[in-house]
Design an enzyme around this catalytic site. Structure first.
Site, PDB file in Angstrom:
ATOM      1  N   GLY A 293       1.192  -0.723  -0.467  1.00  0.00           N
ATOM      2  CA  GLY A 293      -0.030   0.062   0.101  1.00  0.00           C
ATOM      3  C   GLY A 293       0.977   1.314  -0.472  1.00  0.00           C
ATOM      4  O   GLY A 293       0.112   2.728   0.023  1.00  0.00           O
ATOM      5  N   GLY A 294       1.824   0.830  -0.355  1.00  0.00           N
ATOM      6  CA  GLY A 294       2.763   2.544   0.577  1.00  0.00           C
ATOM      7  C   GLY A 294       3.496   2.672  -0.979  1.00  0.00           C
ATOM      8  O   GLY A 294       2.918   2.464  -2.641  1.00  0.00           O
ATOM      9  N   ILE A 296       5.795   2.845  -2.878  1.00  0.00           N
ATOM     10  CA  ILE A 296       6.808   1.638  -3.385  1.00  0.00           C
ATOM     11  C   ILE A 296       6.285   1.032  -4.158  1.00  0.00           C
ATOM     12  O   ILE A 296       5.913   0.687  -5.423  1.00  0.00           O
ATOM     13  CB  ILE A 296       7.989   1.944  -3.357  1.00  0.00           C
ATOM     14  CG1 ILE A 296       8.751   2.923  -3.450  1.00  0.00           C
ATOM     15  CG2 ILE A 296       9.316   0.433  -4.131  1.00  0.00           C
ATOM     16  CD1 ILE A 296       9.039   3.279  -5.113  1.00  0.00           C
ATOM     17  N   SER A 344       1.627  -7.985   9.834  1.00  0.00           N
ATOM     18  CA  SER A 344       2.795  -7.146   9.725  1.00  0.00           C
ATOM     19  C   SER A 344       3.593  -7.991   9.928  1.00  0.00           C
ATOM     20  O   SER A 344       3.541  -9.253   9.898  1.00  0.00           O
ATOM     21  CB  SER A 344       2.048  -6.771  11.466  1.00  0.00           C
ATOM     22  OG  SER A 344       3.788  -6.810  12.038  1.00  0.00           O
ATOM     23  N   ALA A 366       8.601  -4.561   0.595  1.00  0.00           N
ATOM     24  CA  ALA A 366       8.993  -3.218   0.029  1.00  0.00           C
ATOM     25  C   ALA A 366       8.216  -2.719   1.213  1.00  0.00           C
ATOM     26  O   ALA A 366       8.862  -1.020   2.353  1.00  0.00           O
ATOM     27  CB  ALA A 366       8.144  -2.521  -0.698  1.00  0.00           C
ATOM     28  N   LYS A 412      20.470   5.738   2.027  1.00  0.00           N
ATOM     29  CA  LYS A 412      20.739   5.865   3.290  1.00  0.00           C
ATOM     30  C   LYS A 412      21.822   4.259   4.547  1.00  0.00           C
ATOM     31  O   LYS A 412      21.514   4.680   5.353  1.00  0.00           O
ATOM     32  CB  LYS A 412      19.474   6.559   4.737  1.00  0.00           C
ATOM     33  CG  LYS A 412      18.665   7.278   3.856  1.00  0.00           C
ATOM     34  CD  LYS A 412      17.702   7.411   4.222  1.00  0.00           C
ATOM     35  CE  LYS A 412      16.816   9.310   3.432  1.00  0.00           C
ATOM     36  NZ  LYS A 412      16.854   9.765   2.599  1.00  0.00           N
ATOM     37  N   ASN A 449      15.690   9.136  -2.752  1.00  0.00           N
ATOM     38  CA  ASN A 449      14.879   9.643  -2.852  1.00  0.00           C
ATOM     39  C   ASN A 449      13.425   9.397  -4.195  1.00  0.00           C
ATOM     40  O   ASN A 449      13.842   9.840  -5.080  1.00  0.00           O
ATOM     41  CB  ASN A 449      14.417  11.011  -2.435  1.00  0.00           C
ATOM     42  CG  ASN A 449      15.483  11.461  -1.268  1.00  0.00           C
ATOM     43  OD1 ASN A 449      14.644  11.069  -0.117  1.00  0.00           O
ATOM     44  ND2 ASN A 449      16.412  11.582  -0.730  1.00  0.00           N
ATOM     45  N   THR A 474      16.106  22.120   5.937  1.00  0.00           N
ATOM     46  CA  THR A 474      17.315  21.782   6.821  1.00  0.00           C
ATOM     47  C   THR A 474      18.487  22.913   7.160  1.00  0.00           C
ATOM     48  O   THR A 474      19.033  23.544   7.815  1.00  0.00           O
ATOM     49  CB  THR A 474      17.325  20.360   7.511  1.00  0.00           C
ATOM     50  OG1 THR A 474      17.910  19.671   6.709  1.00  0.00           O
ATOM     51  CG2 THR A 474      16.738  19.424   7.738  1.00  0.00           C
ATOM     52  N   ARG A 542      18.277  17.454  11.379  1.00  0.00           N
ATOM     53  CA  ARG A 542      17.794  16.915  11.847  1.00  0.00           C
ATOM     54  C   ARG A 542      18.431  16.067  12.567  1.00  0.00           C
ATOM     55  O   ARG A 542      19.412  15.262  11.821  1.00  0.00           O
ATOM     56  CB  ARG A 542      16.095  15.982  11.185  1.00  0.00           C
ATOM     57  CG  ARG A 542      15.702  17.536  10.999  1.00  0.00           C
ATOM     58  CD  ARG A 542      14.135  16.806  10.187  1.00  0.00           C
ATOM     59  NE  ARG A 542      14.302  16.525   8.417  1.00  0.00           N
ATOM     60  CZ  ARG A 542      13.916  15.601   7.553  1.00  0.00           C
ATOM     61  NH1 ARG A 542      12.181  16.019   8.213  1.00  0.00           N
ATOM     62  NH2 ARG A 542      14.295  14.885   7.058  1.00  0.00           N
TER      63      ARG A 542
END
Length: 614
Positions: A293-294, A296, A344, A366, A412, A449, A474, A542
């Site tokens: 559902g996200g 990607i 989950s 994903a 990341k 991203n 930022t 951050r």
């Protein structure tokens, strides 16, 4: 309602006048006295009969601002019927006058009356239309927006016609821009081709242009990007036509015009997929997508559906997003067999049940927590979901003999400075360890991203701009790699086709983009001036955030593949014993304090260098 009453009043007046003039014309402007008496007796029947006929033909329900030939025909039908009824009335209901004679109008009076009433009633309505049109023209002239169209081809010709049909758009087209010198000075549907792209800025100033429409749907992306960058200097609002294959039946749909967005500046040329290789491992196979559902995950589902899998199993913990994906796939791929699973990945027993039930051939993993600052404040949750949850799925893939397992990773994960990146790096470690000890082909795909994904910077900037600012960045030097969601999903699927097991694929993300430049572009494309209409504020890095992201652990480890946008990093020598022992330790994070969790991750992920103060 008021206009309808006025029309009825006008009709009554014109009917009486028409009947009177028909007698004047018939008798050479010397009406005999007995006919004047009969005229007075006929007025009420004529008016009543005609108004009833007009009602029958809906002449008081039409919007006469838009009166056309159809309305004129209705008037003719109505007056013809009412005149026939009046003739019958006048011949059947005779009036006895002087010298006991029966008396009626000559037939020629009825003919003249019909002609005069058609002219009077029809003319009234069409005069009304002309007056309304002229008033509308004056109003629209005052409200017209000066428009410059980029492109002087078929799309522009169709666009000009459509704008003229849609008067409510209130566009005054000041000219066309095209780089073809042969078209300069020529007219397309009456609009002059002013010159090439070098005239965009000067024309916008000279003609007080408020909006620019890019009508070059077939142009390559680099050309569009260059033209948009020129248009950004004009402070005009930018819109663009859809892609050429979205223009249906040769007509430009004004409703399909959209504002130029940041994806038009940052996107790359369309990904060219090797469909034959993809078909081999997706067509007629059971495909499981976790986190379906996200951003990607849902795009993976859309792309996978095109290759006709035997069954698509979509797993997600959040039912709202996955429901939207289900509805979209039901609409676009009604024949596709699909299962929606709410579960989950942390629940090992439930994950095993799913694998046992559906026995997937390919898994795209994903599902993950990805928000850097939030995970920095909740490291135990990041580990339980990203590491232990992924371990559960990896383990089931091995146990149930999945053919391919594709892990979605992130830039990341390279030399991570935050807990989210560190957990994703450990997932890459697990993928390579499982590949060495399993018949399943395990691979990871790493990219930066994605434009417009949930939680990404672009939706945040758009929301801030809509609220009048400020737009928060930022750091003035922070940059990121960007890729469109469809491009990322397509390359993930392509990487799965190339995979032989154990690879970490690195997608070509192009050049990194400064976030502050992104903010300025979005402000400009929204029709505002950066730092004038919308302020940009710097808030500081951050927790866990880096100025620059990296896509590789080691530049010299990069190897090209058969696809020009996919590279592979040399596998590391990872043993399953290390993974199993680490999972045992990670399973205890719920009872550990934050500092101990960070220390544990530092021990398990050697490249993780925690940034405590930013």
């Amino acid at each position: 309602m008021q206009k309808g009453k006025k029309l009825i009043a006008y009709d009554i007046i014109f009917l009486i006048v028409s009947l009177y003039f028909s007698l004047l014309l018939r008798f050479d402007f010397n009406i005999p006295q007995e006919y004047m008496v009969f005229l007075k007796l006929s007025i009420i029947p004529v008016v009543v009969i005609t108004l009833v006929a007009n009602r029958f033909f809906n002449l008081y329900n039409s919007i006469w601002k838009y009166a056309s030939v159809e309305e004129l025909i209705s008037i003719i039908y109505s007056l013809s019927l009412s005149n026939v009824i009046f003739i019958i009335y006048s011949y059947v209901v005779n009036y006895k006058f002087l010298e006991n004679r029966y008396f009626r109008f000559p037939f020629s009076v009825h003919i003249i009356f019909w002609i005069l009433s058609v002219v009077a009633l029809g003319g009234t309505r069409f005069i009304y239309r002309v007056i309304e049109h002229n008033m509308g023209e004056k109003t629209s002239k005052n409200e017209e927006k000066n428009l410059l169209i980029i492109g002087a081809g078929d799309a522009s010709a169709l666009l000009i016609k459509e704008i003229r049909r849609n008067k409510e758009m209130n566009y005054n087209i000041v000219g066309l821009i095209d780089d073809d010198d042969a078209k300069k000075g020529k007219l397309i549907n009456g609009i002059e081709v002013i010159g090439g792209r070098d005239r965009i800025i000067s024309t916008s100033k000279e003609k007080n242009v408020e909006e620019i429409i890019l009508a070059i749907p077939s142009a390559d992306l680099e050309t569009k990007r260059e033209i948009v960058n020129i248009c950004k200097q004009t402070q005009c609002k930018l819109k663009t036509l859809p892609a050429i294959d979205e223009i249906i039946d040769g007509r430009i749909n004004i409703g399909k015009l959209r504002e130029v967005n940041i994806e038009d500046l940052l996107g790359r040329e369309e990904v060219k997929l090797n469909n034959e290789n993809i078909n081999k491992y997706i067509k007629d196979k059971v495909i499981l997508v976790t986190g379906g559902g996200g951003s990607i995950g849902s795009e993976l589902c859309r792309q996978i559906a095109k290759f006709s899998p035997k069954k698509l199993v979509i797993l997600d913990i959040y039912e709202n997003n996955v429901y939207d994906v289900q509805m979209e796939l039901n609409r676009n791929y009604p024949e596709l067999e699909k299962e929606i699973i709410i579960a989950s990945i942390r629940d090992n027993k439930r994950i095993r049940e799913i694998f046992d039930t559906y026995k997937p051939d390919v898994v795209f993993h994903a599902a993950a927590h990805k928000h850097v600052p939030l995970m920095e404040g909740n490291p135990a949750e990041a580990i339980k979901n990203n590491i232990i949850g992924t371990y559960n799925v990896l383990k089931c893939a091995d146990e149930f003999k999945v053919k391919k397992f594709v892990q979605i990773s992130t830039d990341k994960a390279v030399n991570p400075t935050n807990i989210m990146g560190a957990t994703k790096r450990f997932c890459e470690i697990m993928v390579q360890a499982f590949d060495k000890s399993s018949s399943t082909e395990y691979v990871a795909v790493r990219f930066g991203n994605v434009l417009g994904s949930n939680g990404s910077v672009i939706p945040l900037f758009k929301k801030q701009i809509s609220h009048g600012g400020p737009v928060t960045v930022t750091h003035p030097e922070i940059n990121r790699f960007f890729m469109t969601i469809p491009e990322a999903a397509q390359l993930v699927i392509q990487a799965g086709a190339i995979a032989r097991g154990g690879e970490i694929f690195v997608l070509d993300m192009g050049k990194p983009v400064k976030i502050v430049d992104l903010a300025r572009d979005l402000i400009t494309l929204s029709g505002y001036k950066p730092d004038v209409d919308i302020k940009i504020e710097y808030t500081g890095l951050r927790p866990g955030e880096k100025l620059y992201e990296e896509l590789l652990m080691d530049e010299i480890a990069l190897t090209s593949t058969e696809h020009n946008k996919i590279f592979v990093e040399k596998p590391n020598n990872i043993e399953m014993d290390f993974v199993e022992k680490s999972i045992e330790e990670f399973s205890k994070v719920s009872s550990m304090d934050k500092e101990d969790i960070f220390k544990l991750v530092e021990k398990k992920v050697p490249t993780y260098k925690r940034k405590k103060n930013n």
